[in-house]
Enzyme design. Sequence first.
Site, PDB file in Angstrom:
ATOM      1  N   GLU A 237       0.932  -1.759  -0.018  1.00  0.00           N
ATOM      2  CA  GLU A 237      -0.303  -0.351  -0.148  1.00  0.00           C
ATOM      3  C   GLU A 237       0.642   1.355   0.165  1.00  0.00           C
ATOM      4  O   GLU A 237       0.208   2.021  -0.713  1.00  0.00           O
ATOM      5  CB  GLU A 237      -0.630  -0.030   1.047  1.00  0.00           C
ATOM      6  N   HIS A 253       8.018 -26.196   2.702  1.00  0.00           N
ATOM      7  CA  HIS A 253       7.943 -27.513   2.261  1.00  0.00           C
ATOM      8  C   HIS A 253       7.623 -27.133   1.368  1.00  0.00           C
ATOM      9  O   HIS A 253       6.184 -28.245   0.764  1.00  0.00           O
ATOM     10  CB  HIS A 253       6.320 -27.956   3.535  1.00  0.00           C
ATOM     11  N   LYS A 346     -13.698  -0.086  -3.820  1.00  0.00           N
ATOM     12  CA  LYS A 346     -14.594   0.269  -3.168  1.00  0.00           C
ATOM     13  C   LYS A 346     -15.726   0.776  -3.827  1.00  0.00           C
ATOM     14  O   LYS A 346     -17.355   0.981  -3.463  1.00  0.00           O
ATOM     15  CB  LYS A 346     -13.968   1.076  -1.675  1.00  0.00           C
TER      16      LYS A 346
HETATM   17  O1  PA5 Z   1      -4.711   0.814   4.878  1.00  0.00           O
HETATM   18  C1  PA5 Z   1      -5.996   0.846   4.194  1.00  0.00           C
HETATM   19  O2  PA5 Z   1      -6.170   1.835   4.030  1.00  0.00           O
HETATM   20  C2  PA5 Z   1      -7.287  -0.797   3.531  1.00  0.00           C
HETATM   21  O3  PA5 Z   1      -6.246  -1.575   4.399  1.00  0.00           O
HETATM   22  C3  PA5 Z   1      -8.002  -0.059   4.812  1.00  0.00           C
HETATM   23  O4  PA5 Z   1      -7.646  -0.729   5.921  1.00  0.00           O
HETATM   24  C4  PA5 Z   1      -9.269  -1.487   4.569  1.00  0.00           C
HETATM   25  O5  PA5 Z   1      -9.452  -0.686   3.215  1.00  0.00           O
HETATM   26  C5  PA5 Z   1     -10.221  -1.573   5.319  1.00  0.00           C
HETATM   27  O6  PA5 Z   1     -10.459  -0.364   5.844  1.00  0.00           O
HETATM   28  P1  PA5 Z   1     -10.608   0.875   7.575  1.00  0.00           P
HETATM   29  O7  PA5 Z   1     -10.437  -0.224   7.758  1.00  0.00           O
HETATM   30  O8  PA5 Z   1     -11.448   1.968   7.203  1.00  0.00           O
HETATM   31  O9  PA5 Z   1     -12.478  -0.445   7.972  1.00  0.00           O
END
Ligand code: PA5
Length: 352
Positions: A237, A253, A346
């Site tokens: 990310e 393994h 999303k």
């Molecule tokens: O780091 C991020 O932005 C994502 O991994 C979010 O945590 C994930 O999409 C879930 O969203 P939220 O944390 O708002 O529930």
Amino acid sequence: MSTTLELTRDAIAAVDTAGQLQDVLSMPDQLRDALWRVESAGLERHDAPGGLVVAGMGGSAIGGALARAALGDRASRAIMITRGYALPAWTTPDTTVLCASYSGNTEETLAAYEAAGALGARRIVSTTGGKLAEAARAEQVPVIPLPGGFQPRAAVAYSLVVALEVAGLCGAGERLHAEVDVAAAHAERLVEEWSPDSGEESLAKELARGLHGTVPQLSGAGLTAPIAYRWKTQINENAKIPAFACDLPELDHNEIAGWEGASELGRFTAVFLDDSDLHPRIRQRIELTRGLIASQGATTYRVDSVGETRTERLISLVLLGDLVSLYLAVLRSVDPSPVDVIDRLKRALAQG
Ligand code: PA5
């Protein structure tokens, strides 16, 4: 793409427009603030013979996995992390379900919240707001309010402490309040050691440079297994590159055989996250596996956790991985904060 770029505060600020670096460096304060927030929420202490389920996704789910690892054999009941729409079939009114969503609008977590209600489980919500906070307030479900303004993944200190404290409150594990407080002071010293103000030869910068231009493969075991996964997701990310995580001894393994063809496909690096408390055979496996992979031409790193308690050691590697992912983003000239493709996905799902 630059490997020679100095990772100074100015160089980072030029890329990190939302200032995620400061959020990572403030982890010690966030740990303390999180303890205070849970305490202020005034949650009822209760007994959950059915254990604890932490329902969440991505940056909100990881806190549950890290909390379970920090507890280790101090967990006395099942602690399960569910990343999806459904809850385990064994969820009953005796189970406590912590629904964790930073935004409060993640559809999988909203569905798990509904499912927990339908099953009569005791629910606790942690969020900054959104539909989850609305639903919880309407149904008098207790809410642990998180501070706004972070990327969900940068609020990891909150998601970790909330899950740990809820585990303590529902009898799924020992209360680690004091251990977290001490670990926060320990993390402060590590922030100094690995921040951009440290020399270019600091471990965090050295690892970022080593991983730059490669596909990182992270490995952990026991305490470090969810941390390896955290490094992978932070690298995905923040630095926006593929990265993969696998656990030991399982990878010995299967995955180990795949390294044979790695050099034909691209540049890969392997990072093994070690901890003094791992099973001695696992530690032996790390060295043997490293050697075998290196003989296939891959660069490998063994990174040790730092600290006395499990919580200190866990936080040390989480902090290090977060910094490595940020430095890697800067070396790639990529802004670590926006995750446009996740937002697009999303939005597309929200349209039905
Ligand atoms: O780091 C991020 O932005 C994502 O991994 C979010 O945590 C994930 O999409 C879930 O969203 P939220 O944390 O708002 O529930």
